[in-house]
Design a protein around this motif. Structure first.
Motif, short mmCIF file in Angstrom:
data_model
loop_
_atom_site.label_atom_id
_atom_site.label_comp_id
_atom_site.label_asym_id
_atom_site.label_seq_id
_atom_site.Cartn_x
_atom_site.Cartn_y
_atom_site.Cartn_z
N ASN A 68 0.80 -1.22 0.00
CA ASN A 68 0.00 0.00 0.00
C ASN A 68 0.84 1.28 0.00
OD1 ASN A 68 -2.50 -1.31 -0.13
ND2 ASN A 68 -2.47 -1.67 2.07
N THR A 69 2.18 1.16 0.01
CA THR A 69 3.03 2.36 -0.05
C THR A 69 2.98 2.94 -1.47
OG1 THR A 69 5.04 1.13 -0.66
CG2 THR A 69 4.64 1.49 1.72
N PRO A 70 3.21 4.24 -1.61
CA PRO A 70 3.19 4.85 -2.95
C PRO A 70 4.18 4.20 -3.93
CG PRO A 70 3.16 6.55 -1.26
CD PRO A 70 3.38 5.25 -0.55
N GLN A 71 5.34 3.78 -3.46
CA GLN A 71 6.34 3.16 -4.35
C GLN A 71 5.81 1.85 -4.92
OE1 GLN A 71 6.78 4.03 -1.18
NE2 GLN A 71 8.54 5.40 -1.01
N ALA A 72 5.26 1.00 -4.07
CA ALA A 72 4.74 -0.29 -4.55
C ALA A 72 3.50 -0.07 -5.42
CB ALA A 72 4.41 -1.19 -3.36
N GLN A 73 2.66 0.90 -5.05
CA GLN A 73 1.48 1.20 -5.86
C GLN A 73 1.89 1.62 -7.27
OE1 GLN A 73 -2.11 1.10 -5.25
NE2 GLN A 73 -1.23 -0.40 -3.84
N ALA A 74 2.95 2.42 -7.38
CA ALA A 74 3.43 2.85 -8.70
C ALA A 74 3.91 1.65 -9.51
CB ALA A 74 4.55 3.87 -8.55
N GLN A 75 4.60 0.72 -8.86
CA GLN A 75 5.06 -0.49 -9.56
C GLN A 75 3.88 -1.34 -10.02
OE1 GLN A 75 8.07 -2.74 -7.48
NE2 GLN A 75 9.11 -0.87 -6.83
N LEU A 76 2.87 -1.47 -9.15
CA LEU A 76 1.69 -2.27 -9.52
C LEU A 76 0.93 -1.62 -10.68
CD1 LEU A 76 0.29 -3.46 -6.07
CD2 LEU A 76 1.45 -4.82 -7.82
N GLN A 77 0.79 -0.29 -10.63
CA GLN A 77 0.11 0.40 -11.72
C GLN A 77 0.87 0.18 -13.03
OE1 GLN A 77 -2.78 1.88 -12.03
NE2 GLN A 77 -3.38 1.86 -9.89
N HIS A 78 2.19 0.12 -12.95
CA HIS A 78 3.00 -0.14 -14.14
C HIS A 78 2.76 -1.56 -14.65
CE1 HIS A 78 6.32 0.32 -16.93
NE2 HIS A 78 6.81 -0.82 -16.49
N GLN A 79 2.55 -2.51 -13.75
CA GLN A 79 2.31 -3.91 -14.12
C GLN A 79 0.90 -4.12 -14.67
OE1 GLN A 79 4.32 -6.62 -14.03
NE2 GLN A 79 6.01 -5.30 -13.45
N ALA A 80 -0.04 -3.27 -14.24
CA ALA A 80 -1.45 -3.45 -14.65
C ALA A 80 -1.60 -3.19 -16.13
CB ALA A 80 -2.33 -2.50 -13.85
N TYR A 81 -2.45 -3.99 -16.76
CA TYR A 81 -2.74 -3.67 -18.15
C TYR A 81 -3.87 -2.66 -18.15
CZ TYR A 81 -6.59 -7.13 -18.12
OH TYR A 81 -7.74 -7.83 -17.84
N GLN A 82 -3.76 -1.73 -19.08
CA GLN A 82 -4.67 -0.59 -19.08
C GLN A 82 -5.76 -0.79 -20.15
OE1 GLN A 82 -4.38 1.87 -16.86
NE2 GLN A 82 -2.53 0.99 -16.00
N SER A 83 -6.97 -0.69 -19.68
CA SER A 83 -8.10 -0.52 -20.57
C SER A 83 -8.74 0.77 -20.05
CB SER A 83 -9.04 -1.73 -20.51
OG SER A 83 -9.46 -1.95 -19.19
N ASP A 84 -10.01 0.79 -19.84
CA ASP A 84 -10.61 1.96 -19.20
C ASP A 84 -10.22 2.01 -17.73
OD1 ASP A 84 -11.79 2.77 -21.51
OD2 ASP A 84 -13.73 1.86 -21.09
N ILE A 85 -10.02 0.82 -17.14
CA ILE A 85 -9.68 0.70 -15.73
C ILE A 85 -8.45 -0.20 -15.62
CG2 ILE A 85 -10.48 -0.17 -13.49
CD1 ILE A 85 -13.35 0.29 -14.47
N ALA A 86 -7.49 0.21 -14.79
CA ALA A 86 -6.30 -0.60 -14.59
C ALA A 86 -6.69 -1.95 -13.99
CB ALA A 86 -5.32 0.12 -13.66
N GLN A 87 -6.10 -3.02 -14.49
CA GLN A 87 -6.40 -4.35 -13.99
C GLN A 87 -5.12 -5.17 -13.91
OE1 GLN A 87 -9.93 -5.92 -15.57
NE2 GLN A 87 -9.73 -7.88 -14.58
N LEU A 88 -4.95 -5.86 -12.79
CA LEU A 88 -3.76 -6.70 -12.58
C LEU A 88 -4.01 -8.11 -13.06
CD1 LEU A 88 -2.52 -5.82 -8.98
CD2 LEU A 88 -1.42 -5.27 -11.14
N ARG A 89 -2.96 -8.70 -13.58
CA ARG A 89 -2.99 -10.14 -13.85
C ARG A 89 -2.52 -10.84 -12.58
NH1 ARG A 89 -1.77 -7.96 -18.92
NH2 ARG A 89 -2.96 -8.93 -20.60
N VAL A 90 -2.83 -12.10 -12.47
CA VAL A 90 -2.50 -12.86 -11.27
C VAL A 90 -1.01 -12.82 -10.95
CG1 VAL A 90 -2.51 -15.16 -10.23
CG2 VAL A 90 -4.48 -14.39 -11.51
N HIS A 91 -0.17 -12.83 -11.95
CA HIS A 91 1.28 -12.90 -11.72
C HIS A 91 1.94 -11.53 -11.64
CE1 HIS A 91 1.14 -17.19 -11.94
NE2 HIS A 91 0.45 -17.11 -13.06
N ALA A 92 1.16 -10.46 -11.53
CA ALA A 92 1.74 -9.12 -11.45
C ALA A 92 2.62 -8.93 -10.22
CB ALA A 92 0.64 -8.06 -11.47
N LEU A 93 2.24 -9.56 -9.10
CA LEU A 93 3.04 -9.43 -7.88
C LEU A 93 4.38 -10.15 -8.00
CD1 LEU A 93 0.44 -9.81 -4.99
CD2 LEU A 93 1.68 -7.77 -5.65
N ASP A 94 4.46 -11.11 -8.91
CA ASP A 94 5.71 -11.86 -9.08
C ASP A 94 6.88 -10.94 -9.43
OD1 ASP A 94 4.24 -14.08 -8.56
OD2 ASP A 94 4.33 -14.91 -10.59
#
Length: 190
Positions: free
Chosen positions: A114-140
């Motif tokens: 939940n820190t801003p640094q990790a949130q930025a990394q997760l947003q980068h991993q998310a695929y973008q459509s209208d809404i950011a969405q994570l794939r199951v292996h994004a945390l890997d």
């Protein structure tokens, strides 16, 4: 020490509900949905449904599981509180299981994600459509500092104190603001 989360976690998509969720008074499984997750690990009353043959692998375990929002502006994580009955999370939520809670405290992982640094990394991993969405292996792909469990606990205590101090300062600032507005209105009325 910096670790790759792929070595520490098992991530599963929440169960998929193919039809409308219908609560049942004798429900045997609680569901956690996106709208049930609030700030600071507060979950509202969860709907209960009758579920047949719910695989045990999908059930949440408060000792080692967390729930991750897999879609939206903020891809936040929450710890699983103590549960009174079997509970599963519903997709697009993901169940994140810490493989060794003695090495990586689930609460520390929750704080870090939940820190801003990790949130930025997760947003980068998310695929973008209208809404950011994570794939199951994004945390890997996410790497994080992993101090000793005692140090993790100290970090959690310091973070809780900082949140408390910020809330108190915000309340004080709001009180000062309201008093200032009241004084200005009284002065204008004279």
């Amino acid at each position: 020490m910096i670790v790759n989360l792929a070595d520490c976690l098992e991530v599963r998509c929440g169960v998929t509900m193919r039809s409308r969720i219908i609560t049942h008074p004798q429900g045997n499984v609680c569901l956690v949905r996106m709208q049930d997750m609030h700030d600071e690990n507060a979950w509202q009353a969860l709907p209960c449904v009758l579920a047949k043959n719910m695989p045990h692998a999908n059930l949440l375990d408060p000792a080692c599981d967390l729930v991750l929002r897999g879609r939206g502006q903020r891809l936040t994580m929450r710890c699983v509180p103590q549960l009174t009955m079997p509970t599963v999370c519903v997709s697009p939520l993901m169940r994140v299981r810490v493989r060794d809670p003695a090495r990586l405290l689930p609460q520390y992982l929750c704080w870090y994600v939940n820190t801003p640094q990790a949130q930025a990394q997760l947003q980068h991993q998310a695929y973008q459509s209208d809404i950011a969405q994570l794939r199951v292996h994004a945390l890997d792909a996410l790497c994080m500092p992993l101090p000793a469990p005692e140090r993790q606990a100290m970090i959690l205590t310091a973070a809780a104190q900082a949140r408390s101090d910020c809330a108190a300062a915000q309340a004080k600032a709001w009180q000062t603001y309201e008093q200032m507005i009241q004084d200005l209105l009284e002065e204008a009325g004279q």
